[in-house]
Design an enzyme around this catalytic site. Structure first.
Site, short mmCIF file in Angstrom:
data_model
loop_
_atom_site.label_atom_id
_atom_site.label_comp_id
_atom_site.label_asym_id
_atom_site.label_seq_id
_atom_site.Cartn_x
_atom_site.Cartn_y
_atom_site.Cartn_z
CG ASN A 156 -1.23 36.89 23.54
OD1 ASN A 156 -1.78 37.35 22.55
ND2 ASN A 156 -0.92 37.64 24.59
N GLY A 214 3.45 36.55 22.56
CA GLY A 214 3.34 37.37 23.76
C GLY A 214 2.82 36.65 24.99
CD GLN A 215 0.65 31.03 26.55
OE1 GLN A 215 0.83 30.53 25.44
NE2 GLN A 215 0.00 30.39 27.52
CG ASP A 241 -2.95 42.65 33.08
OD1 ASP A 241 -1.94 43.23 33.56
OD2 ASP A 241 -2.88 41.77 32.22
CB ILE A 242 -0.80 43.59 38.15
CG1 ILE A 242 0.20 42.78 37.33
CG2 ILE A 242 -1.53 42.71 39.15
CD1 ILE A 242 1.36 42.24 38.15
CG HIS A 272 -4.08 34.40 30.17
ND1 HIS A 272 -2.99 33.56 30.02
CD2 HIS A 272 -3.64 35.64 29.84
CE1 HIS A 272 -1.94 34.27 29.63
NE2 HIS A 272 -2.30 35.54 29.51
CG LEU A 273 -10.45 34.37 26.84
CD1 LEU A 273 -11.97 34.53 26.82
CD2 LEU A 273 -9.93 34.21 25.42
CG HIS A 274 -4.95 39.50 27.53
ND1 HIS A 274 -4.18 40.19 28.44
CD2 HIS A 274 -4.23 38.41 27.19
CE1 HIS A 274 -3.04 39.55 28.63
NE2 HIS A 274 -3.05 38.46 27.88
#
Length: 114
Positions: free
Chosen positions: A87, A93-94, A30-31, A100-102
């Protein structure tokens, strides 16, 4: 999905620091990391949200979790623990509408999250 940020990463149009990839899944750092390890794990196939998943996507979604397990283990976080979240929708919060999984690890994560 030419306007999808994650589809553009899959296509190689936008660079990303890759943590894992196979024929169905790609994972990248993640950036804006929220933990020492914060990786986004996505299917190469575009699925906008959980609400858009179909029964035939079940195995693909399972592969996202298997990738999370492998990434966490390779990074040395399997024993101490890690969090995996997805999300669904703006209120949750998407911000990128490609599932995608965090994967978060490397610090104690509180509960509830949000």
């Amino acid at each position: 999905m030419s306007n999808c940020l994650f589809c553009r990463i899959v296509a190689g149009e936008i660079p990303a620091k890759i943590a894992y990839e196979d024929e169905d899944v790609i994972a990248f750092h993640d950036i804006n990391p929220q933990a020492p390890l914060h990786v986004l794990i996505i299917p190469r196939k575009h699925i906008a949200s959980i609400n858009d998943m179909q029964p035939e996507d079940a195995a693909l979604v399972g592969k996202l979790f298997l990738a999370a397990k492998q990434i966490a283990a390779n990074a040395g976080y399997a024993e101490n623990g890690y969090r995996v979240t997805m999300n669904c929708g703006a209120d949750a919060g998407q911000t990128v509408f490609h599932i995608h999984l965090h994967l978060l690890a490397g610090r104690e994560l509180g509960w509830p999250p949000g």
